[in-house]
Design an enzyme around this catalytic site. Sequence first.
Site, mmCIF file in Angstrom:
data_model
loop_
_atom_site.group_PDB
_atom_site.id
_atom_site.type_symbol
_atom_site.label_atom_id
_atom_site.label_comp_id
_atom_site.label_asym_id
_atom_site.label_seq_id
_atom_site.Cartn_x
_atom_site.Cartn_y
_atom_site.Cartn_z
ATOM 1 C CG HIS A 24 42.168 25.044 36.199
ATOM 2 N ND1 HIS A 24 43.508 25.188 35.926
ATOM 3 C CD2 HIS A 24 41.780 26.238 36.740
ATOM 4 C CE1 HIS A 24 43.906 26.386 36.280
ATOM 5 N NE2 HIS A 24 42.869 27.060 36.777
ATOM 6 C CD GLU A 25 38.341 27.639 37.263
ATOM 7 O OE1 GLU A 25 38.573 28.085 38.399
ATOM 8 O OE2 GLU A 25 38.846 28.116 36.238
ATOM 9 C CG HIS A 28 41.719 27.364 41.573
ATOM 10 N ND1 HIS A 28 43.025 27.758 41.750
ATOM 11 C CD2 HIS A 28 41.431 27.615 40.265
ATOM 12 C CE1 HIS A 28 43.511 28.219 40.617
ATOM 13 N NE2 HIS A 28 42.558 28.138 39.686
ATOM 14 C CD GLU A 53 45.210 30.145 38.178
ATOM 15 O OE1 GLU A 53 44.720 29.298 37.406
ATOM 16 O OE2 GLU A 53 44.529 30.932 38.850
#
Length: 218
Positions: A24-25, A28, A53
Amino acid sequence: MRMFLWTRTTPQRDGALENDIVVHEYTHGITNRMTGGGTGRCLQTTEAGGMGEGWSDAFASWTEKTSSAVDDFVMGQYVINSAAGIRTHPYSTSATVNPLRYSSVKALNEVHNIGEVWANMLHNVYASLVAARGWSATARTNPSGTEGNIVFLHLFIDALALQPCNPTFVTARDAWIQADVNRYGGVNKCTLWKAFASRGLGVGAAGFTDSSTVPTGC
């Protein structure tokens, strides 16, 4: 990239030990750099930030798939030691399990909550592409395949470079449709439209008002 200890358990749990949070990070970094030509400043509105997100959750889900089955996906179970995870609903093709639709955004003002709507749409897009084109076990090492999970990842990345700075749900959807035209000659057009429309982002969707309409011929 910032990773944290989560404080909901004793002892605290490290987000760096849960793969879906790490992915997920990292995502970004991809979405911020590819949207708007590398400025890193093109996901600044609440809607665009929320979609950031959502892309991150959707990519985390992609990396967790080990078969053609498109099971419900739950984010962040480890860090809070809960089967329910850190989102309000599992990501699902079932409107009973996850009722979020385009119109749901109207009542939301926090980026993670908005992101859930976008990520669930992409979960449904993924499911539709896999149903239509099959699934490849070698998607991570063979990007030339034509299976649905490979197509999904190509369109995911291609669309980021096509969408405008501070995209909306509508302009991001249009970027997916255009990405399919550019890479695959538009062969997945109806599959994509039907998936988006199933969650309210059909032709005519605007201002967080749902549309289930798909183009003529679909």
